[in-house]
Design a protein around this motif. Structure first.
Motif, PDB file in Angstrom:
ATOM      1  N   PRO A  51      44.937  52.668  44.661  1.00  0.00           N
ATOM      2  CA  PRO A  51      44.353  53.928  44.164  1.00  0.00           C
ATOM      3  C   PRO A  51      45.343  54.633  43.241  1.00  0.00           C
ATOM      4  N   GLY A  52      44.807  55.144  42.164  1.00  0.00           N
ATOM      5  CA  GLY A  52      45.682  55.854  41.228  1.00  0.00           C
ATOM      6  C   GLY A  52      45.955  55.034  39.984  1.00  0.00           C
ATOM      7  N   SER A  53      45.980  53.719  40.143  1.00  0.00           N
ATOM      8  CA  SER A  53      46.192  52.902  38.944  1.00  0.00           C
ATOM      9  C   SER A  53      44.882  52.863  38.152  1.00  0.00           C
ATOM     10  N   ARG A  54      45.038  52.811  36.830  1.00  0.00           N
ATOM     11  CA  ARG A  54      43.856  52.911  35.978  1.00  0.00           C
ATOM     12  C   ARG A  54      43.043  51.621  36.069  1.00  0.00           C
ATOM     13  N   PHE A  55      41.749  51.756  36.401  1.00  0.00           N
ATOM     14  CA  PHE A  55      40.938  50.562  36.619  1.00  0.00           C
ATOM     15  C   PHE A  55      40.824  49.705  35.368  1.00  0.00           C
ATOM     16  N   SER A  56      40.591  50.348  34.203  1.00  0.00           N
ATOM     17  CA  SER A  56      40.383  49.555  32.976  1.00  0.00           C
ATOM     18  C   SER A  56      41.635  48.740  32.633  1.00  0.00           C
ATOM     19  N   THR A  57      42.815  49.266  32.942  1.00  0.00           N
ATOM     20  CA  THR A  57      44.049  48.509  32.691  1.00  0.00           C
ATOM     21  C   THR A  57      44.078  47.261  33.570  1.00  0.00           C
ATOM     22  N   TRP A  58      43.729  47.459  34.823  1.00  0.00           N
ATOM     23  CA  TRP A  58      43.681  46.337  35.778  1.00  0.00           C
ATOM     24  C   TRP A  58      42.632  45.318  35.330  1.00  0.00           C
ATOM     25  N   LEU A  59      41.445  45.834  34.969  1.00  0.00           N
ATOM     26  CA  LEU A  59      40.345  44.963  34.548  1.00  0.00           C
ATOM     27  C   LEU A  59      40.730  44.116  33.336  1.00  0.00           C
ATOM     28  N   PHE A  60      41.280  44.761  32.305  1.00  0.00           N
ATOM     29  CA  PHE A  60      41.579  44.020  31.075  1.00  0.00           C
ATOM     30  C   PHE A  60      42.833  43.146  31.192  1.00  0.00           C
ATOM     31  N   THR A  61      43.654  43.434  32.191  1.00  0.00           N
ATOM     32  CA  THR A  61      44.750  42.491  32.484  1.00  0.00           C
ATOM     33  C   THR A  61      44.140  41.177  32.970  1.00  0.00           C
ATOM     34  N   ILE A  62      43.131  41.298  33.830  1.00  0.00           N
ATOM     35  CA  ILE A  62      42.446  40.094  34.328  1.00  0.00           C
ATOM     36  C   ILE A  62      41.716  39.406  33.179  1.00  0.00           C
ATOM     37  N   VAL A  63      41.052  40.196  32.335  1.00  0.00           N
ATOM     38  CA  VAL A  63      40.352  39.627  31.168  1.00  0.00           C
ATOM     39  C   VAL A  63      41.341  38.830  30.304  1.00  0.00           C
ATOM     40  N   ASN A  64      42.491  39.428  30.060  1.00  0.00           N
ATOM     41  CA  ASN A  64      43.516  38.774  29.221  1.00  0.00           C
ATOM     42  C   ASN A  64      43.963  37.453  29.847  1.00  0.00           C
ATOM     43  N   ASN A  65      44.187  37.464  31.159  1.00  0.00           N
ATOM     44  CA  ASN A  65      44.626  36.244  31.845  1.00  0.00           C
ATOM     45  C   ASN A  65      43.545  35.172  31.809  1.00  0.00           C
ATOM     46  N   VAL A  66      42.313  35.583  32.077  1.00  0.00           N
ATOM     47  CA  VAL A  66      41.196  34.623  32.091  1.00  0.00           C
ATOM     48  C   VAL A  66      41.006  34.019  30.696  1.00  0.00           C
ATOM     49  N   ALA A  67      41.085  34.872  29.678  1.00  0.00           N
ATOM     50  CA  ALA A  67      40.923  34.384  28.301  1.00  0.00           C
ATOM     51  C   ALA A  67      42.055  33.428  27.920  1.00  0.00           C
TER      52      ALA A  67
END
Lengths: 185, 192
Positions: free
Chosen positions: B57-73
């Motif tokens: 909690p507290g960490s920005r969700f979109s940052t977490w989400l797009f980190t995963i997107v970047n890794n998957v890509a």
């Protein structure tokens, strides 16, 4: 960048038009302009850039080109998605994956339970075996003692007549008991 | 995301509805294949669901989400490169004596028919897409996060696992490359 230390502004005219200008000069200018457009400059840096923009046509022209190219990105096509279908299929995938994981977990749990049962069984067998061997060893030791003392047992009646053990020891030393090795041998 | 972490299925659906188009759009520009982008987006949401318990909690969700997107890509691109199934950077046929750069070809072809004309929305979309594809992978990701997710340099740096200074340089070079690629079209969207 430190606010107290504004970036060294280069001659944008030179950077843009002079083919001998060092490429780092253009790079520095682009970094500054990009950060300005992205609103990533400190107030001091921003004020310095704005002053320069007001004075330098080439600097301003570069900013304008970078900005217009950036604005053209708005033309990039966005994903046209069937939202409900995407959610449904993704949830289905997650459900399938989760049920597979549960199955695998159950399988592993059953396997480990079986393995545990096998180990317990083997442990019991090992304990029983060890107990048997120990009993055999203890019983064997008793038998061995009986065999060792067989001459004494056979002559127990006669030996009971003798009250002094020292007398028997003396007879033994003199080799009176045939078939029995003396302590010295 | 906190509701998702606490196993609220409806919240997860809501989360997907909110982000799925953005994720597919970014992935489509990263891997240049629509079908693959949708598959990868589903993979992204599966990973999010699986790792929901680790969300802080507290960490920005979109940052977490797009980190995963970047890794998957990145994984998908490596896999594609290994199998040599596609040419991500130049998907258009490059046969003949025309220029290898699709942007040059489009400009040349169009200008041969009509000296100066207004580009329609589809043509412009195609040109800009080609310009974005001409960027390297990191520049492309940084541009997409900056432009469409409106992320700060700090958030982009966190998402891409780079320093803020590196992101500053990356975006600066990306902007300059885009300007060069789109130079013929910068005059109010006309074909030269």
């Amino acid at each position: 960048m430190d606010e107290a230390d504004p970036p060294p502004f280069l001659s944008s005219e030179k950077a843009m038009t002079d083919p001998t200008a060092h490429p780092d000069e253009t790079t520095e200018m682009d970094e500054l302009l990009a950060a300005y457009l992205d609103n990533e400059l400190s107030d001091t840096e921003r004020a310095t850039v704005e002053t320069r923009l007001a004075e330098d046509d080439t600097f301003r022209h570069r900013l304008d080109e970078l900005d217009r190219a950036w604005d053209m990105l708005e033309a990039l096509p966005k994903a046209d998605l069937d939202d409900e279908k995407f959610v449904r299929t993704t949830v289905e995938m997650i459900t399938v994956a989760a049920s597979q994981e549960i199955k695998q977990f159950e399988q592993k749990r059953r396997q480990s339970a079986k393995l545990r049962q096998v180990f317990i069984g083997l442990g019991i067998v090992a304990l029983v075996g060890a107990g048997y061997l120990l009993a055999q060893w203890r019983l064997g030791r008793h038998d061995r003692t009986l065999v060792e003392n067989l001459p004494v047992i056979q002559q127990i009646d006669e030996l009971e007549q003798v009250e002094n053990i020292d007398f028997l020891e003396a007879l033994k030393k003199e080799g009176l008991f045939t078939g029995e090795p003396s302590d010295a041998s | 995301m906190l509701l998702v972490r606490d196993d609220d299925a409806a919240a997860f659906e809501e989360l997907m509805l909110r982000y799925q188009r953005r994720v597919v759009t970014v992935l489509e520009h990263l891997v240049a294949k629509r079908d693959l982008a949708e598959d990868l987006a589903q993979d992204v949401f599966m990973r999010i669901y699986r790792s929901r318990k680790t969300y802080v909690p507290g960490s920005r969700f979109s940052t977490w989400l797009f980190t995963i997107v970047n890794n998957v890509a990145s994984n998908a691109r490596r896999s594609l490169a290994r199998r040599k199934e596609v040419q991500i950077t130049n998907p258009v046929d490059q046969s003949g004596s025309q220029s290898a750069d699709p942007l040059d070809r489009m400009a040349t072809a169009a200008s041969g028919l009509m000296p100066t004309r207004q580009l329609d929305k589809s043509e412009m979309g195609s040109i800009v897409r080609q310009a974005v594809q001409s960027l390297n992978e990191r520049q492309r990701m940084a541009v997409l996060l900056s432009k469409f997710e409106e992320m700060s340099y700090n958030d982009i740096a966190e998402t891409m696992g780079m320093s803020v200074q590196a992101i500053k340089s990356l975006l600066s070079r990306a902007r300059a490359n885009l300007k060069d690629a789109l130079q013929p079209y910068l005059q109010e969207g006309t074909v030269p």
